[in-house]
Design a protein around this motif. Structure first.
Motif, PDB file in Angstrom:
ATOM      1  N   ASN A  88     -38.398  28.999  15.422  1.00  0.00           N
ATOM      2  CA  ASN A  88     -38.238  28.866  16.858  1.00  0.00           C
ATOM      3  C   ASN A  88     -39.570  28.399  17.430  1.00  0.00           C
ATOM      4  O   ASN A  88     -40.552  29.136  17.426  1.00  0.00           O
ATOM      5  CB  ASN A  88     -37.818  30.211  17.458  1.00  0.00           C
ATOM      6  CG  ASN A  88     -37.597  30.130  18.945  1.00  0.00           C
ATOM      7  OD1 ASN A  88     -38.399  29.559  19.680  1.00  0.00           O
ATOM      8  ND2 ASN A  88     -36.504  30.702  19.383  1.00  0.00           N
ATOM      9  N   LYS A  89     -39.595  27.161  17.922  1.00  0.00           N
ATOM     10  CA  LYS A  89     -40.843  26.545  18.387  1.00  0.00           C
ATOM     11  C   LYS A  89     -41.426  27.281  19.594  1.00  0.00           C
ATOM     12  O   LYS A  89     -42.640  27.451  19.702  1.00  0.00           O
ATOM     13  CB  LYS A  89     -40.591  25.076  18.719  1.00  0.00           C
ATOM     14  CG  LYS A  89     -41.861  24.285  18.987  1.00  0.00           C
ATOM     15  CD  LYS A  89     -41.588  22.803  19.073  1.00  0.00           C
ATOM     16  CE  LYS A  89     -41.014  22.438  20.400  1.00  0.00           C
ATOM     17  NZ  LYS A  89     -40.863  21.000  20.606  1.00  0.00           N
ATOM     18  N   LYS A  90     -40.568  27.740  20.506  1.00  0.00           N
ATOM     19  CA  LYS A  90     -41.055  28.453  21.689  1.00  0.00           C
ATOM     20  C   LYS A  90     -41.697  29.784  21.308  1.00  0.00           C
ATOM     21  O   LYS A  90     -42.741  30.155  21.841  1.00  0.00           O
ATOM     22  CB  LYS A  90     -39.913  28.674  22.678  1.00  0.00           C
ATOM     23  CG  LYS A  90     -39.433  27.394  23.328  1.00  0.00           C
ATOM     24  CD  LYS A  90     -38.255  27.648  24.235  1.00  0.00           C
ATOM     25  CE  LYS A  90     -37.725  26.324  24.786  1.00  0.00           C
ATOM     26  NZ  LYS A  90     -36.504  26.511  25.569  1.00  0.00           N
ATOM     27  N   ARG A  93     -45.059  29.064  19.724  1.00  0.00           N
ATOM     28  CA  ARG A  93     -46.052  28.722  20.749  1.00  0.00           C
ATOM     29  C   ARG A  93     -46.537  29.977  21.483  1.00  0.00           C
ATOM     30  O   ARG A  93     -47.718  30.120  21.784  1.00  0.00           O
ATOM     31  CB  ARG A  93     -45.458  27.721  21.734  1.00  0.00           C
ATOM     32  CG  ARG A  93     -46.439  27.289  22.797  1.00  0.00           C
ATOM     33  CD  ARG A  93     -46.020  25.976  23.433  1.00  0.00           C
ATOM     34  NE  ARG A  93     -46.844  25.620  24.558  1.00  0.00           N
ATOM     35  CZ  ARG A  93     -48.098  25.183  24.465  1.00  0.00           C
ATOM     36  NH1 ARG A  93     -48.659  25.066  23.293  1.00  0.00           N
ATOM     37  NH2 ARG A  93     -48.791  24.879  25.539  1.00  0.00           N
ATOM     38  N   LYS A  94     -45.624  30.898  21.735  1.00  0.00           N
ATOM     39  CA  LYS A  94     -45.992  32.152  22.401  1.00  0.00           C
ATOM     40  C   LYS A  94     -46.988  32.950  21.546  1.00  0.00           C
ATOM     41  O   LYS A  94     -47.967  33.479  22.063  1.00  0.00           O
ATOM     42  CB  LYS A  94     -44.732  32.978  22.669  1.00  0.00           C
ATOM     43  CG  LYS A  94     -44.934  34.179  23.520  1.00  0.00           C
ATOM     44  CD  LYS A  94     -43.602  34.847  23.820  1.00  0.00           C
ATOM     45  CE  LYS A  94     -43.805  36.069  24.690  1.00  0.00           C
ATOM     46  NZ  LYS A  94     -42.524  36.716  24.997  1.00  0.00           N
ATOM     47  N   SER A 151     -36.178  22.916  20.438  1.00  0.00           N
ATOM     48  CA  SER A 151     -36.860  24.198  20.318  1.00  0.00           C
ATOM     49  C   SER A 151     -36.946  24.681  18.878  1.00  0.00           C
ATOM     50  O   SER A 151     -37.127  25.856  18.621  1.00  0.00           O
ATOM     51  CB  SER A 151     -36.143  25.244  21.180  1.00  0.00           C
ATOM     52  OG  SER A 151     -34.831  25.432  20.689  1.00  0.00           O
TER      53      SER A 151
END
Length: 171
Positions: A88-90, A93-94, A151
């Motif tokens: 999960n890219k989001k 990033r988080k 995403s």
């Protein structure tokens, strides 16, 4: 004797690093490594339909967003796929933003290596990115490929270098 002591200490340190990597990156896995159990190596296995469906959906999403890719390649690519992990890219990033004061690129590379995806040192490094991790939009390294799509980050290992390049380039 000293060399054995150093090796034992290095082993313990490596185990702690991998444990921390697992804490950081395991939560972002959205589609577990499923190959070769699903397709490819052992044709006698009956693949779990939901996992195979998820795999085809991931590849189809990539194909739809890339006009020069043809849908008929989906089946041939999945049969040449040795392993796959979807992130999960989001969520990634988080994690990177929450650790922006640290360089997580080597931890990310080590974690992927533990998952069976080996990349060279420095492959994910970029000082301009948060936490110095740079994931290419599309890249191939030997039989491995990485594709960012929406995403999702798909990291795949194929049976051949050509299949990995074909997946990344959509030729």
């Amino acid at each position: 004797m000293q060399l054995c002591k150093v090796a034992r200490l290095a082993d313990k340190a490596y185990a702690k690093v991998i444990e921390k990597c697992n804490e950081l990156f395991n939560p972002i896995v959205s589609l577990e490594k499923e190959m070769p159990e699903l397709v490819g190596h052992d044709k006698s296995l009956d693949p779990a339909p939901s996992n195979l469906t998820q795999l085809r959906q991931q590849i189809a999403k990539f194909r739809i967003s890339t006009p020069r890719c043809s849908a008929q390649d989906d089946t041939s690519l999945t049969t040449r796929l040795s392993s796959l992990i979807s992130l999960n890219k989001k969520a990634l990033r988080k994690i990177l933003l929450s650790h922006a004061d640290a360089d997580l690129s080597e931890m990310f590379r080590l974690w992927l290596s533990e998952q069976g995806f080996r990349f060279p040192i420095g492959f994910f490094y970029d000082q301009k990115e948060p936490a110095h991790v740079k994931i290419p939009v599309r890249a191939a390294y030997r039989k491995r490929s990485i594709v960012k799509n929406g995403s999702t980050v798909l990291i795949c290992e194929f049976e051949s270098v050509e299949a990995a390049l074909k997946f990344v380039s959509c030729k």
